[in-house]
Design an enzyme around this catalytic site. Structure first.
Site, PDB file in Angstrom:
ATOM      1  N   LYS A  36      21.134  53.878  31.938  1.00 49.70           N
ATOM      2  CA  LYS A  36      21.575  53.084  32.873  1.00 49.70           C
ATOM      3  C   LYS A  36      20.497  52.642  33.670  1.00 49.70           C
ATOM      4  O   LYS A  36      19.590  53.354  33.907  1.00 49.70           O
ATOM      5  CB  LYS A  36      22.533  53.917  33.842  1.00 49.70           C
ATOM      6  CG  LYS A  36      22.894  53.316  34.907  1.00 49.70           C
ATOM      7  CD  LYS A  36      23.774  54.039  35.902  1.00 49.70           C
ATOM      8  CE  LYS A  36      23.337  54.628  37.106  1.00 49.70           C
ATOM      9  NZ  LYS A  36      22.981  54.125  38.141  1.00 49.70           N
ATOM     10  N   LYS A  65      26.182  46.187  40.462  1.00 53.57           N
ATOM     11  CA  LYS A  65      27.097  46.172  41.427  1.00 53.57           C
ATOM     12  C   LYS A  65      27.056  44.674  42.034  1.00 53.57           C
ATOM     13  O   LYS A  65      27.053  44.657  42.992  1.00 53.57           O
ATOM     14  CB  LYS A  65      26.815  47.184  42.576  1.00 53.57           C
ATOM     15  CG  LYS A  65      26.817  48.658  41.888  1.00 53.57           C
ATOM     16  CD  LYS A  65      26.832  49.571  43.064  1.00 53.57           C
ATOM     17  CE  LYS A  65      26.877  50.883  42.402  1.00 53.57           C
ATOM     18  NZ  LYS A  65      25.858  51.541  41.885  1.00 53.57           N
ATOM     19  N   ASN A  71      32.206  31.669  41.120  1.00 48.28           N
ATOM     20  CA  ASN A  71      31.448  30.928  40.151  1.00 48.28           C
ATOM     21  C   ASN A  71      30.195  31.482  39.773  1.00 48.28           C
ATOM     22  O   ASN A  71      29.768  31.880  38.980  1.00 48.28           O
ATOM     23  CB  ASN A  71      31.267  29.465  40.757  1.00 48.28           C
ATOM     24  CG  ASN A  71      30.579  28.897  39.617  1.00 48.28           C
ATOM     25  OD1 ASN A  71      30.955  28.459  38.549  1.00 48.28           O
ATOM     26  ND2 ASN A  71      29.548  28.153  40.099  1.00 48.28           N
ATOM     27  N   GLY A 208      20.989  61.578  36.250  1.00 46.66           N
ATOM     28  CA  GLY A 208      19.773  61.006  36.243  1.00 46.66           C
ATOM     29  C   GLY A 208      18.921  62.213  36.457  1.00 46.66           C
ATOM     30  O   GLY A 208      17.848  62.595  35.518  1.00 46.66           O
TER      31      GLY A 208
HETATM   32  O1  C5P Z   1      19.983  61.817  39.633  1.00 44.83           O
HETATM   33  P1  C5P Z   1      21.359  61.437  39.776  1.00 44.83           P
HETATM   34  O2  C5P Z   1      21.979  62.338  38.529  1.00 44.83           O
HETATM   35  O3  C5P Z   1      22.193  61.848  41.120  1.00 44.83           O
HETATM   36  O4  C5P Z   1      21.728  59.878  39.574  1.00 44.83           O
HETATM   37  C1  C5P Z   1      23.161  59.451  39.637  1.00 44.83           C
HETATM   38  C2  C5P Z   1      23.054  58.021  39.112  1.00 44.83           C
HETATM   39  O5  C5P Z   1      24.357  57.556  39.242  1.00 44.83           O
HETATM   40  C3  C5P Z   1      22.056  57.476  40.189  1.00 44.83           C
HETATM   41  O6  C5P Z   1      21.596  56.145  39.386  1.00 44.83           O
HETATM   42  C4  C5P Z   1      23.203  56.616  41.127  1.00 44.83           C
HETATM   43  O7  C5P Z   1      22.605  55.601  41.712  1.00 44.83           O
HETATM   44  C5  C5P Z   1      24.309  56.501  40.290  1.00 44.83           C
HETATM   45  N1  C5P Z   1      25.622  56.819  41.218  1.00 44.83           N
HETATM   46  C6  C5P Z   1      25.999  57.958  41.773  1.00 44.83           C
HETATM   47  N2  C5P Z   1      27.210  57.735  42.688  1.00 44.83           N
HETATM   48  C7  C5P Z   1      27.953  56.676  42.369  1.00 44.83           C
HETATM   49  C8  C5P Z   1      27.727  55.644  41.826  1.00 44.83           C
HETATM   50  C9  C5P Z   1      26.482  55.506  41.032  1.00 44.83           C
HETATM   51  O8  C5P Z   1      25.378  58.684  42.009  1.00 44.83           O
HETATM   52  N3  C5P Z   1      29.065  56.812  43.197  1.00 44.83           N
END
Ligand code: C5P
Length: 233
Positions: A36, A65, A71, A208
């Site tokens: 991602k 996002k 358009n 992450g």
């Molecule tokens: O480091 P971590 O595992 O917390 O990363 C989670 C990823 O998922 C990050 O890139 C974060 O922006 C994304 N994310 C999130 N919660 C959400 C949507 C996306 O943590 N609701």
């Protein structure tokens, strides 16, 4: 959906530079098949980098996002589709979702809707002018996403079971906020282990920091894949 455990792990490359991302992808090697890329890397050369990762046979989730007039969203999504990304996020506004579905037509890109950002609570929604709770708005948007032909939803692990009822079996549920037992939660408040998230109905797990900040990222990724494997047996 018959996905292998390894196909269900998406590692978030929340890193500051293409160089750092390249080095992480090469350390992870065959352990990780899906990455991602969010704002931080996308706006630091991450889009050409994404094309390279795709050319190397990996899948890419562009977490951009999107939200704009129809358009602009349609044209933007057409460009992302040409990059060869697998997933792209848009905010779950009906007009934006409809425009995104139009933009991906004829490609293999799948659009994921963000129902309500997880940093929002009921008071934040009221401040933004909504007369609804987070739960009500998330449910309404999930329903609209399904009706619009959106491919999937991004949702926290604890929302997964409830949203599955609305989304039906045909939509993919992609879940961040995953923490293997014993790892630091960081700023994530509503967390779940990989196995519990899979049991709750998640199709893909976004992880992450537990991987990219691990002393041995490859070992951390392999441990999560094994946990997914056990949960799906
Ligand atoms: O480091 P971590 O595992 O917390 O990363 C989670 C990823 O998922 C990050 O890139 C974060 O922006 C994304 N994310 C999130 N919660 C959400 C949507 C996306 O943590 N609701």
């Amino acid at each position: 959906m018959a996905l292998d455990a390894r196909e269900r792990l998406i590692v978030a490359l929340d890193l500051p530079s293409v160089q750092a991302a390249e080095s992480m992808v090469s350390r992870l090697g065959e352990s990780v098949l899906f990455y991602k890329i969010g704002y931080q890397l996308a706006f630091a050369g991450g889009l050409p980098f994404a094309a390279g990762v795709i050319a190397a046979g990996k899948q890419v989730f562009l977490d951009l996002k999107l939200h704009d007039i129809g358009n602009t969203v349609t044209k933007g999504v057409e460009s992302v589709a040409q990059l060869g990304a697998t997933f792209l996020t848009v905010h779950g506004y009906p007009q934006t979702m409809k425009a995104a579905v139009e933009g991906k037509r004829g490609s293999t890109l799948r659009i994921l809707a963000v129902t309500v950002l997880t940093s929002y609570d009921d008071a934040d929604l009221a401040a933004a002018g909504y007369d609804m709770s987070v739960g009500e708005l998330a449910a309404a948007r999930a329903q609209q996403a399904r009706d619009t032909g959106i491919d999937g939803l991004v949702c926290s692990a604890e929302e997964t079971a409830r949203l599955r009822d609305i989304a039906g079996p045909g939509m993919v549920l992609v879940t961040p906020g995953i923490r293997p037992a014993g790892s630091a939660s960081g700023d994530q408040k509503r967390i779940m282990t990989p196995s519990r998230a899979i049991e709750a109905g998640a199709d893909y797990l976004v992880v992450g920091r537990p991987v990219v900040e691990a002393p041995d990222p490859k070992k951390a990724a392999e441990a999560i894949v094994s946990e997914i494997e056990q949960a799906t047996r």
